[in-house]
Design an enzyme around this catalytic site. Structure first.
Site, PDB file in Angstrom:
ATOM      1  N   CYS A 516       0.853  -1.188   0.000  1.00 52.10           N
ATOM      2  CA  CYS A 516       0.000   0.000   0.000  1.00 52.10           C
ATOM      3  C   CYS A 516       0.886   1.235   0.000  1.00 52.10           C
ATOM      4  O   CYS A 516       1.998   1.207   0.526  1.00 52.10           O
ATOM      5  CB  CYS A 516      -0.874   0.032   1.250  1.00 52.10           C
ATOM      6  N   TRP A 561       2.847   9.761  -8.760  1.00 56.87           N
ATOM      7  CA  TRP A 561       2.577   8.982  -7.551  1.00 56.87           C
ATOM      8  C   TRP A 561       2.009   9.843  -6.423  1.00 56.87           C
ATOM      9  O   TRP A 561       1.979   9.428  -5.271  1.00 56.87           O
ATOM     10  CB  TRP A 561       3.831   8.238  -7.106  1.00 56.87           C
ATOM     11  N   HIS A 694      10.984  -8.433  -6.232  1.00 51.62           N
ATOM     12  CA  HIS A 694       9.621  -8.595  -5.703  1.00 51.62           C
ATOM     13  C   HIS A 694       9.399 -10.005  -5.165  1.00 51.62           C
ATOM     14  O   HIS A 694       8.397 -10.279  -4.530  1.00 51.62           O
ATOM     15  CB  HIS A 694       8.586  -8.266  -6.782  1.00 51.62           C
TER      16      HIS A 694
END
Length: 753
Positions: A516, A561, A694
């Protein structure tokens, strides 16, 4: 013709990021699958209830996802890559997590699927993989189970389903090449089965998302819509749902479809309501996406009312969010630190639901008094001194072409940089951040809460920076970073130090999986009151003889962003940020920092959805980067980093950035991205990411060497750097050390030939 309202989707993470915490606890083995599933059920029930209480008539179901909704659709269709399958052919939640993360509490680890941006948003999805002769079948019934849940709670629901053509458009062919559109007839029976199951449950309307219809699609793809929807018609009413752009260019295709309604984004699209009304079949419902699902600003409801009022009573009409509210934080009311003036300018997901209720009531009654009252703070904002800074506006107006040019061309600069840094062949570096340990996060949180004074906080951060330098020297990296222990987020950190931004306490939005972000909000003209990164960069450099990179987030990424202002152009905001960061580059250079990285991972994702609009965006995006960097001297090496990108269609612009070194994310796509650089004959240096950060999996020396050799076939070895795909913030130290040790070893092996 009573008007009702609905949302296209709602944030799923929970106000306190309950979903994130439950996912990460499950992944770490600290909770059971049943406990994870229970958190999902509780969140869904709460979110439906919250929307209902806020005045939403028709609730979305199927917008919840355990990772992302495209991956959910892949499982629904039984599209599970061979490497992620269970031995017995079953599909469970761990199958889903293995596709997303490369590993799960059960099953064998395997390379995660590729991840990319969802259209032009900051949300990501796992790219569906297609192979020749693939079979599809209804495998994962999450949607049906959630519909049953909502119906049992007494809600009036509208299931949400990603449409078949958009799903195929978003995927990639693996192995032997073929046209993925040829799979359409193979997936339609699964869609028919799902719609039949929904019809059995008494569902009237299904929201079928086809955002691909706002793109400039190839004709073959447009032609596929009619036969596809012919096959899907009849069992329930279909609301064909588009968003992020207008539909007018593809309206002829749309109006020929056997659907019962169309949702259009009237915020981001340029569609004219009167024209839409005229061209749509008279018995179709029009769902008007009037409330911006992608921003945090309070809507001018008086203006929205005027936009739609002329067709009230002339056709079936719903009012809605422009897109899913997934892209907006949940609830403004819990923000206690925003001052009253600024807070009055905002609306988060629940407040947007309230706006839809106000709009519905006014359109049904004709009484607009409540709309005028709601919109009053917007008028006040237009004249606020918090918004306008004459000095910034003056500096922006004075920019000349010279301000975006380095003093000399790359060849001249490269020589000066080689003389200064004397780096070996295959130089190794990282992208910037190191693991954000519990100690680091606790340190920052204690300081933020006032439990720790500034001196102790600074001592703590200095210790973590020192540890990062020691670790890198021990590993044998060539160009070091300070590790960014002081930064919570690469955009938020800069926003906190620039005037013109504000921050929320709980304004979280989902990026992907459990990740998040809490985007800053640009409320006014942007300027830099004081140096931001210089002190820590200078300290890190004092600890080592090796060069330490200064780390900045670039102007386009900060813009993309953040939640931007809506009263000035994105170009204006980007150039204001570029001027502020230009001063930071000059100050870093003056402090002895010789390598400065300006990250622009968002450059490509900021592209307009329609190619015909690209040139204008790329022109000012590149100019903003160059304004930021051009103040650097010849022997200062400017790096940039980009991730989740496909570059082949914007190579001219990548080259025009004129960065001395570009690092890119390539490992998940198996160096595929380097084709673009090879074909373009990219002139500067490049660091193709050699492993996927990731995933917690550690790459072997052989794997990295093989990737680098593959890269050297495309780019001359003397211009190649060796680095991971991305920052290491989300990883733990054990796998970080192991992966970097293998990376350094691979580079050393190649130097020895």
């Amino acid at each position: 013709m009573t008007i009702i309202n609905h949302t296209l989707g709602f944030p799923r993470v929970g106000l306190r990021r309950e979903l994130k915490k439950a996912q990460e606890s499950y992944w770490a083995g600290n909770s059971t699958r049943e406990e994870l599933l229970a958190v999902g059920r509780e969140l869904r029930a709460r979110h439906w209830d919250q929307q209902k209480q806020a005045g939403i008539d028709l609730l979305p179901v199927g917008d919840f996802a355990w990772y992302d909704h495209v991956l959910t659709t892949s499982l629904l269709l039984g599209n599970v890559p061979q490497r992620h399958q269970n031995n017995d052919g079953s599909v469970d939640i761990d199958t889903l997590f293995r596709i997303g993360r490369g590993r799960a509490p059960t099953g064998e680890p395997a390379a995660a699927a590729e991840m990319t941006k969802w259209f032009n948003t900051n949300y990501h999805y796992m790219v569906p993989e297609f192979v020749k002769g693939q079979q599809f079948k209804l495998t994962w019934t999450q949607l049906l189970e959630e519909v049953d849940e909502a119906l049992a709670l007494g809600h009036k629901v509208k299931p949400v389903l990603l449409g078949p053509i958009t799903y195929l458009w978003l995927g990639k062919v693996k192995g032997e090449q073929f046209d993925r559109l040829s799979l359409l007839n193979d997936i339609l029976p699964v869609y028919q089965q799902v719609l039949a199951e929904l019809a059995k449950r008494g569902i009237e309307w299904v929201q079928i998302d086809e955002p691909a219809l706002v793109l400039e699609l190839p004709q073959a793809w447009l032609n596929a819509y009619k036969p596809a929807y012919d096959a899907l018609q009849g069992q329930v009413k279909l609301l064909l749902t588009t968003y992020f752009e207008g539909v007018t260019p593809n309206l002829d295709t749309i109006t020929a479809l056997p659907v019962q309604g169309l949702h259009v984004d009237l915020v981001h699209g340029k569609d004219d309501v009167a024209e839409l009304h005229k061209r749509l079949p008279s018995d179709w419902l029009l769902s008007a996406g009037l409330i911006n699902g992608r921003n945090v600003w309070r809507a001018d409801l008086t203006e929205k009312y005027a936009q739609i009022k002329d067709i009230v009573g002339k056709r079936d009409l719903w009012v809605a969010s422009s897109c899913s509210l997934l892209h907006s934080p949940i609830d403004l009311s819990v923000e206690t630190r925003l001052d009253a003036e600024v807070k009055s300018w905002f609306a988060f997901a629940l407040q947007k639901c309230h706006e839809l209720a106000l709009l519905r009531d006014a359109l049904n009654s004709g009484d607009t008094a409540a709309l005028a009252e709601w919109s009053a703070p917007i008028q006040a904002r237009r004249h606020s001194t918090r918004v306008h800074n004459p000095a910034v506006e003056k500096r922006l107006a004075a920019i000349t072409a010279q301000d975006s040019q380095r003093a000399n061309v790359y060849e001249v600069r490269a020589e000066a940089q080689r003389a200064r840094f004397k780096l070996p062949a295959w130089p190794t570096t990282t992208i910037g951040s190191f693991p954000q340990t519990t100690e680091i996060r606790t340190l920052r949180l204690d300081f933020k809460k006032g439990n720790l004074d500034a001196n102790n906080y600074r001592t703590g951060i200095a210790e973590h920076i020192k540890q990062a330098i020691v670790e890198q020297e021990r590993l044998g990296l060539d160009v070091l970073v300070h590790g960014e222990a002081e930064r919570n987020d690469m955009v938020e950190y800069f926003g906190e130090h620039l005037d013109g931004f504000v921050f929320t306490q709980n304004g979280w939005v989902q990026s992907y999986g459990s990740r998040c972000v809490k985007p800053p909000i640009v409320i006014g003209d942007v300027s830099r009151p004081a140096p931001i990164t210089v002190e820590w960069a200078k300290y890190a450099q004092s600890l080592t003889d090796k060069p330490v990179k200064g780390m900045l987030t670039g102007p386009v990424t900060i813009l993309c962003w953040s939640f931007p202002r809506e009263d000035v152009s994105r170009e204006t905001i980007a150039k204001q940020i570029a001027l502020a960061l230009r001063d930071e580059v000059a100050d870093l250079e003056a402090a002895g920092i010789g390598i400065i990285q300006i990250d622009e991972p968002a450059l490509r994702e900021g592209l307009p959805l329609r190619r015909s609009d690209w040139d204008a965006y790329l022109q000012w995006g590149v100019e903003a980067f160059r304004i930021n960097a051009a103040v650097a001297k010849d022997d200062t090496q400017i790096h940039t980093h980009m991730c989740y990108c496909e570059f082949n269609d914007i190579m001219d612009s990548i080259a025009a950035l004129d960065a001395d070194v570009i690092t890119i994310e390539t490992s998940r796509s198996d160096m595929e991205l380097l084709e673009s650089f090879e074909e373009f004959d990219y002139p500067n240096e490049i660091g193709p990411g050699v492993y996927d950060i990731h995933s917690p999996n550690v790459p072997s020396v052989e794997w990295i060497e093989a990737l680098l050799k593959k890269a050297a076939k495309r780019i001359p070895a003397e211009r190649l750097w060796v680095n991971p795909d991305c920052g290491l913030k989300t990883r733990g130290w054990p796998e970080t050390r192991a992966a970097l040790a293998n990376m350094v070893q691979a580079a050393q092996n190649l130097r020895r030939g």
